[in-house]
Write a protein that holds these residues in place. Structure first.
Motif, PDB file in Angstrom:
ATOM      1  N   ALA A  52       2.251   5.120  -8.384  1.00  0.00           N
ATOM      2  CA  ALA A  52       0.839   5.506  -8.410  1.00  0.00           C
ATOM      3  C   ALA A  52       0.635   7.004  -8.608  1.00  0.00           C
ATOM      4  O   ALA A  52      -0.491   7.486  -8.486  1.00  0.00           O
ATOM      5  CB  ALA A  52       0.155   5.053  -7.110  1.00  0.00           C
ATOM      6  N   THR A  53       1.693   7.741  -8.899  1.00  0.00           N
ATOM      7  CA  THR A  53       1.566   9.184  -9.088  1.00  0.00           C
ATOM      8  C   THR A  53       2.277   9.627 -10.359  1.00  0.00           C
ATOM      9  O   THR A  53       3.264   9.011 -10.765  1.00  0.00           O
ATOM     10  CB  THR A  53       2.139   9.959  -7.881  1.00  0.00           C
TER      11      THR A  53
ATOM     12  N   VAL B 179       8.545  16.534  -7.301  1.00  0.00           N
ATOM     13  CA  VAL B 179       9.145  15.856  -6.156  1.00  0.00           C
ATOM     14  C   VAL B 179      10.592  15.510  -6.477  1.00  0.00           C
ATOM     15  O   VAL B 179      10.899  14.986  -7.548  1.00  0.00           O
ATOM     16  CB  VAL B 179       8.343  14.587  -5.779  1.00  0.00           C
ATOM     17  N   ALA B 180      11.503  15.833  -5.557  1.00  0.00           N
ATOM     18  CA  ALA B 180      12.910  15.477  -5.710  1.00  0.00           C
ATOM     19  C   ALA B 180      13.085  13.999  -5.385  1.00  0.00           C
ATOM     20  O   ALA B 180      12.542  13.508  -4.383  1.00  0.00           O
ATOM     21  CB  ALA B 180      13.776  16.331  -4.788  1.00  0.00           C
ATOM     22  N   VAL B 181      13.850  13.306  -6.225  1.00  0.00           N
ATOM     23  CA  VAL B 181      13.966  11.855  -6.107  1.00  0.00           C
ATOM     24  C   VAL B 181      15.433  11.434  -6.118  1.00  0.00           C
ATOM     25  O   VAL B 181      16.157  11.714  -7.078  1.00  0.00           O
ATOM     26  CB  VAL B 181      13.231  11.159  -7.273  1.00  0.00           C
ATOM     27  N   PRO B 182      15.918  10.762  -5.076  1.00  0.00           N
ATOM     28  CA  PRO B 182      17.290  10.236  -5.081  1.00  0.00           C
ATOM     29  C   PRO B 182      17.448   9.190  -6.183  1.00  0.00           C
ATOM     30  O   PRO B 182      16.465   8.527  -6.558  1.00  0.00           O
ATOM     31  CB  PRO B 182      17.429   9.598  -3.691  1.00  0.00           C
ATOM     32  N   PRO B 183      18.654   8.988  -6.695  1.00  0.00           N
ATOM     33  CA  PRO B 183      18.853   8.073  -7.823  1.00  0.00           C
ATOM     34  C   PRO B 183      18.535   6.628  -7.512  1.00  0.00           C
ATOM     35  O   PRO B 183      18.150   5.871  -8.409  1.00  0.00           O
ATOM     36  CB  PRO B 183      20.337   8.255  -8.158  1.00  0.00           C
ATOM     37  N   GLY B 184      18.687   6.216  -6.251  1.00  0.00           N
ATOM     38  CA  GLY B 184      18.460   4.817  -5.911  1.00  0.00           C
ATOM     39  C   GLY B 184      17.117   4.527  -5.273  1.00  0.00           C
ATOM     40  O   GLY B 184      16.903   3.426  -4.746  1.00  0.00           O
ATOM     41  N   LEU B 185      16.190   5.494  -5.324  1.00  0.00           N
ATOM     42  CA  LEU B 185      14.873   5.277  -4.727  1.00  0.00           C
ATOM     43  C   LEU B 185      14.117   4.201  -5.499  1.00  0.00           C
ATOM     44  O   LEU B 185      14.170   4.148  -6.732  1.00  0.00           O
ATOM     45  CB  LEU B 185      14.072   6.580  -4.735  1.00  0.00           C
ATOM     46  N   ASP B 186      13.422   3.344  -4.785  1.00  0.00           N
ATOM     47  CA  ASP B 186      12.624   2.296  -5.409  1.00  0.00           C
ATOM     48  C   ASP B 186      11.548   2.936  -6.293  1.00  0.00           C
ATOM     49  O   ASP B 186      10.690   3.679  -5.808  1.00  0.00           O
ATOM     50  CB  ASP B 186      11.972   1.439  -4.319  1.00  0.00           C
ATOM     51  N   GLU B 187      11.577   2.661  -7.588  1.00  0.00           N
ATOM     52  CA  GLU B 187      10.640   3.272  -8.523  1.00  0.00           C
ATOM     53  C   GLU B 187       9.196   2.907  -8.207  1.00  0.00           C
ATOM     54  O   GLU B 187       8.269   3.665  -8.540  1.00  0.00           O
ATOM     55  CB  GLU B 187      10.990   2.865  -9.954  1.00  0.00           C
TER      56      GLU B 187
ATOM     57  N   GLY C 135      -1.163   9.662  -2.377  1.00  0.00           N
ATOM     58  CA  GLY C 135      -2.154  10.430  -1.637  1.00  0.00           C
ATOM     59  C   GLY C 135      -1.545  11.596  -0.872  1.00  0.00           C
ATOM     60  O   GLY C 135      -2.125  12.692  -0.832  1.00  0.00           O
ATOM     61  N   LEU C 136      -0.377  11.385  -0.283  1.00  0.00           N
ATOM     62  CA  LEU C 136       0.285  12.452   0.465  1.00  0.00           C
ATOM     63  C   LEU C 136       0.702  13.593  -0.460  1.00  0.00           C
ATOM     64  O   LEU C 136       0.559  14.774  -0.111  1.00  0.00           O
ATOM     65  CB  LEU C 136       1.509  11.901   1.202  1.00  0.00           C
ATOM     66  N   LEU C 137       1.219  13.253  -1.631  1.00  0.00           N
ATOM     67  CA  LEU C 137       1.621  14.282  -2.592  1.00  0.00           C
ATOM     68  C   LEU C 137       0.410  15.045  -3.113  1.00  0.00           C
ATOM     69  O   LEU C 137       0.445  16.268  -3.274  1.00  0.00           O
ATOM     70  CB  LEU C 137       2.397  13.653  -3.749  1.00  0.00           C
ATOM     71  N   ALA C 138      -0.685  14.317  -3.358  1.00  0.00           N
ATOM     72  CA  ALA C 138      -1.898  14.973  -3.853  1.00  0.00           C
ATOM     73  C   ALA C 138      -2.498  15.883  -2.787  1.00  0.00           C
ATOM     74  O   ALA C 138      -2.927  17.010  -3.075  1.00  0.00           O
ATOM     75  CB  ALA C 138      -2.913  13.911  -4.280  1.00  0.00           C
ATOM     76  N   GLU C 139      -2.521  15.405  -1.553  1.00  0.00           N
ATOM     77  CA  GLU C 139      -3.065  16.215  -0.452  1.00  0.00           C
ATOM     78  C   GLU C 139      -2.245  17.486  -0.258  1.00  0.00           C
ATOM     79  O   GLU C 139      -2.789  18.545   0.055  1.00  0.00           O
ATOM     80  CB  GLU C 139      -3.075  15.384   0.831  1.00  0.00           C
TER      81      GLU C 139
ATOM     82  N   GLY D 161       0.796  -1.216   0.000  1.00  0.00           N
ATOM     83  CA  GLY D 161       0.000   0.000   0.000  1.00  0.00           C
ATOM     84  C   GLY D 161       0.831   1.269   0.000  1.00  0.00           C
ATOM     85  O   GLY D 161       0.293   2.376   0.057  1.00  0.00           O
ATOM     86  N   LEU D 162       2.167   1.112  -0.082  1.00  0.00           N
ATOM     87  CA  LEU D 162       3.056   2.267   0.032  1.00  0.00           C
ATOM     88  C   LEU D 162       2.888   3.241  -1.136  1.00  0.00           C
ATOM     89  O   LEU D 162       2.800   4.453  -0.934  1.00  0.00           O
ATOM     90  CB  LEU D 162       4.512   1.804   0.131  1.00  0.00           C
ATOM     91  N   ALA D 163       2.844   2.739  -2.346  1.00  0.00           N
ATOM     92  CA  ALA D 163       2.742   3.620  -3.514  1.00  0.00           C
ATOM     93  C   ALA D 163       1.474   4.462  -3.463  1.00  0.00           C
ATOM     94  O   ALA D 163       1.497   5.662  -3.749  1.00  0.00           O
ATOM     95  CB  ALA D 163       2.795   2.803  -4.798  1.00  0.00           C
TER      96      ALA D 163
END
Length: 220
Positions: free
Chosen positions: A97-98, A84-92, A74-78, A67-69
């Motif tokens: 879902a956004t 959004v800034a994204v580190p290179p190794g963040l899990d895609e 939802g947090l970004l939409a709210e 349910g993480l995605a």
């Protein structure tokens, strides 16, 4: 002769009659302190982390891995975030879902450019329950320190229970002191001489911490 040489010369003269201390460093200071305070189960430790994070005015969320995605979307939409800034190794999969615009973590990024970014999302190195502290170490899924200091909204994902420890003494062996460590206890805040609290002065005004269960939280 420089001012530095003058000062060091004075120090050497002042210490001329002081005997050499041969006590090994590891024995010079009593380190018989408790590794943690109390006897808590893993679940209780995670609950304590959530409680202390909230006490520092972080916004705490809990979810399962599947349910993480949706939660992040939802947090970004709210928040109304469009970037959004994204580190290179963040899990895609975390952003699957956004459709918010991703801003890559680049060494060339200026503070002005990062200030235009609405949010940043990172993982963490470890989370400390007793102090309500999230520690970042600049790893691939956390990125450069600057991306968590300039944008006004930080979403930090903590993998539960593997990244949660009870105390600072338990956290330190997990960290590499040569890495750029950032210790975060709640959103950025300061106060003036009259104790008026102001948030967002030298970091994100809003910190949201997501405690995601990678496996069942149970046992000791």
């Amino acid at each position: 002769m420089s001012t530095r040489d003058v000062i060091l010369g004075r120090v050497r003269r002042a210490l001329a009659d002081v005997g050499q201390d041969d006590t090994p460093y590891k024995r010079a200071v009593d380190r018989g302190y408790l590794p943690e305070h109390g006897d808590r189960s893993v679940e209780q430790t995670v609950d304590l982390l959530a409680e202390n994070l909230a006490d520092y005015r972080a916004i705490v969320h809990r979810c399962e891995a599947d349910g993480l995605a949706a939660l992040i979307a939802g947090l970004l939409a709210e928040r109304g975030s469009t970037s959004v800034a994204v580190p290179p190794g963040l899990d895609e999969e975390w952003l699957a879902a956004t459709d918010v615009t991703r801003v890559a973590d680049r060494s060339e990024s200026t503070p002005h450019e990062l200030d235009q970014v609405d949010s940043v999302i990172t993982a963490c190195a470890v989370a400390i329950a007793e102090t309500g502290t999230i520690v970042l170490d600049g790893g691939p899924d956390q990125g450069r320190r600057r991306i968590t200091l300039v944008p006004d909204h930080h979403i930090c994902v903590v993998r539960v229970p593997d990244q949660v420890v009870s105390s600072v003494p338990q956290a330190l062996p997990r960290l590499d002191p040569t890495r750029p460590l950032t210790w975060i206890s709640g959103p950025s805040a300061t106060s003036d001489i009259e104790l008026d609290r102001v948030e967002g002065v030298h970091g994100p005004r809003t910190l949201e911490v997501v405690l995601v269960n990678d496996r069942t939280v149970s046992g000791n």
